[in-house]
Scaffold this active site. Structure first.
Site, PDB file in Angstrom:
ATOM      1  N   GLY A  99     -76.983 -88.382  41.482  1.00 58.79           N
ATOM      2  CA  GLY A  99     -77.297 -87.540  42.622  1.00 58.79           C
ATOM      3  C   GLY A  99     -78.374 -88.027  43.559  1.00 58.79           C
ATOM      4  N   GLY A 100     -78.558 -89.340  43.722  1.00 53.63           N
ATOM      5  CA  GLY A 100     -79.455 -89.844  44.762  1.00 53.63           C
ATOM      6  C   GLY A 100     -80.834 -89.223  44.698  1.00 53.63           C
ATOM      7  N   THR A 160     -73.503 -92.195  40.958  1.00 49.33           N
ATOM      8  CA  THR A 160     -74.029 -92.652  39.687  1.00 49.33           C
ATOM      9  C   THR A 160     -73.385 -91.886  38.547  1.00 49.33           C
ATOM     10  OG1 THR A 160     -76.165 -92.987  40.778  1.00 49.33           O
ATOM     11  CG2 THR A 160     -76.211 -92.947  38.396  1.00 49.33           C
TER      12      THR A 160
END
Length: 529
Positions: free
Chosen positions: A418-419, A336
């Site tokens: 970062g999920g 992202t």
């Protein structure tokens, strides 16, 4: 108001965004120019065939949110994948390219909102920097080179990916110049024909034909049917002000719950080890709720309206103890970019754009240099699963841009890639700045932790940067935390950023030293719009 600011994880995107703001362009104009540019600068992190989410705040109005994530194709059913002899959705290749890319639809919806109060800068002007970067070339960053090497084996059979991203059968190396002239032509067509061309014009016809030819379930009807949606943002009130984030299918709920639980527990006399422990344990409680409750909006339970209520937050806070709750729980990776800005009129934007895994599905549309996302990988092929694949449904999203309106008049646009790390990094950044009194730069740069998965990593452990381990490791271990040290300023911890606008019109902006970014501030001198 003339002070302006922009934060992005690549300094050139920040410079492009600030230049638009300096000439009097709106925050939305600036964000679109930077979003186009960063799709060229960070092609492993995001793409114009990915998804996006927006939070927009005009002074004196309630924040507005845009959901620009795409649904699964009409053909993308469990039965269709079973016919392809698949028991899970592949992570790469044509079968991973199963959801519409929504980010360009989000740009258009944002332009509609901007046009309510200020004339939009024409697209050719906004997209010119991105076109130039794609034609003339970018300097390959360490991050891009590492991602190129990492996916080498997975992408070996994807000929168009190899042609574009491994020219001459050579992997990208840090410092070299990388050009993508096909992407320049694609962006130039958008500038000429308009953003809707991606969904309902000549570009749509070519994209649909290419996806069909390689074996993706996406078809022209899927593109024709897509439009980004303005949605009501989620919010929660803390002792310092009101926090905002995106609703389902994003994990914005988890981000807000962490802050609300921490605010309920926080005591000013805590030392740093207790503060970090409380944030980690608040994260666990929030993730348990998220994993049980966040799906396509049509699948939300009757509990959804009460999940941010005072009584529910109080209940979750009561489950945080002095010792660490046993972990891990399942998690999801993600790639992202987050960017934020504020313009001369005080309009503030928090924005995220993503393709899910690095380089997404690896499917590159011929003659466009355009990488398709693989967000649909988070669907399940188990019909009993709460995130089961179904045509037209949206998958769970880690993406969640954030914003806070403080009681003292400050406004903060903040976020990260970062999920699983997104809600945690948001909480670390915001609480360090507001509760601990650190500067914006210190709040972002100081050592961080991450419970669960992040981009490029599939482990569920508690990762912590070594500089923070050196200070807090013993005390946190005594509370039962099983810590995995990682190097300081590791990219695994995400690329955070923030922009602050004060009641008297001052602006601060910061970007993560873990990225190639910059937080830039300046003064608007132009009169665009």
């Amino acid at each position: 108001m003339t002070a302006i600011g922009f934060s992005a994880p690549h300094y050139q995107a920040s410079e492009i965004g600030l230049a638009v703001l300096r000439e009097g362009g709106s925050a939305i104009d600036a964000m679109i120019a930077a979003a186009a540019a960063i799709s060229v600068l960070y092609p492993h992190m995001n793409s114009l065939a990915g998804d996006g989410f927006w939070l927009i705040h005009k002074p004196g109005e309630a924040p507005r949110a845009i959901d620009a994530c795409g649904p699964a194709a009409g053909l993308a059913s469990i039965e269709w994948y079973q016919y392809q002899k698949q028991t899970t959705i592949p992570g790469r290749g044509p079968l991973a390219a199963l959801t519409v890319g929504g980010t360009l639809g989000g740009w258009q919806r944002a332009r509609d909102i901007a046009a309510e109060t200020q004339a939009n800068i024409p697209l050719p002007e906004l997209l010119a920097p991105a076109i130039s970067l794609a034609k003339q070339g970018i300097r390959v960053t360490d991050s891009l080179a590492a991602a190129s090497h990492k996916v080498m084996m997975e992408m070996a059979r994807l000929e168009e990916f190899q042609r574009v991203f491994a020219p001459g059968n050579q992997l990208l190396e840090a410092g070299q110049t990388f050009t993508n002239p096909d992407l320049a032509d694609f962006i130039a067509q958008l500038a000429h024909a308009g953003l809707d061309d991606f969904y309902r014009g000549a570009l749509a016809n070519d994209i649909a034909s290419a996806l069909t030819a390689v074996g993706s379930p996406l078809r022209l009807d899927d593109l024709h049917g897509y439009r980004a949606q303005e949605v009501a943002p989620l919010s929660v009130t803390t002792r310092l002000g009101q926090c905002f984030n995106l609703p389902a299918p994003t994990q914005g709920l988890a981000s807000l719950l962490i802050l609300a639980i921490y605010d309920r527990l926080f005591q000013p006399g805590w030392d740093e080890s207790v503060r970090v422990h409380a944030l980690i344990e608040a994260t666990k409680q929030a993730f348990l709720v998220r994993d049980r409750e966040v799906f396509d909006p049509r699948r939300l339970s009757e509990r959804w309206p009460a999940l941010l209520s005072d009584s529910h937050v109080e209940q979750l806070a009561g489950q945080v103890g002095l010792q660490a709750l046993p972990w891990p729980q399942p998690a999801a990776p993600g790639d992202t970019v987050w960017m934020g800005c504020v313009d001369k009129n005080g309009v503030m934007v928090s924005f995220i754009q993503s393709i899910y895994w690095e380089f997404g599905s690896g499917v590159v549309i011929p003659d466009m240099g355009l990488v398709w996302n693989n967000r649909g990988v988070s669907f399940s092929l188990d019909p009993q699963h709460s995130n089961a694949l179904a045509p037209g449904y949206k998958p769970f999203h880690t993406l969640n841009p954030a914003m806070m309106l403080l009681d003292d008049g400050r406004r903060i646009s903040y976020g990260t890639m970062g999920g699983e790390g997104q809600p945690q990094t948001q909480a670390a950044l915001l609480t360090r700045y507001l509760y601990d009194g650190l500067s914006l730069e210190q709040a972002i740069s100081r050592g961080r932790w991450l419970l669960g998965r992040t981009w490029g990593d599939n482990n569920h452990d508690l990762k912590m940067e070594q500089d923070l381990v050196d200070i807090l490791g013993d005390s946190l271990s005594a509370r039962g935390h099983m810590i995995k040290p990682i190097p300081a300023h590791s990219e695994l911890m995400g690329h955070a950023g923030a922009v602050v606008h004060t009641a008297d019109g001052r602006v601060a902006a910061a970007s993560d030293p873990r990225s190639n970014g910059a937080g830039l501030v300046g003064e608007a001198v132009g009169v665009a719009g």
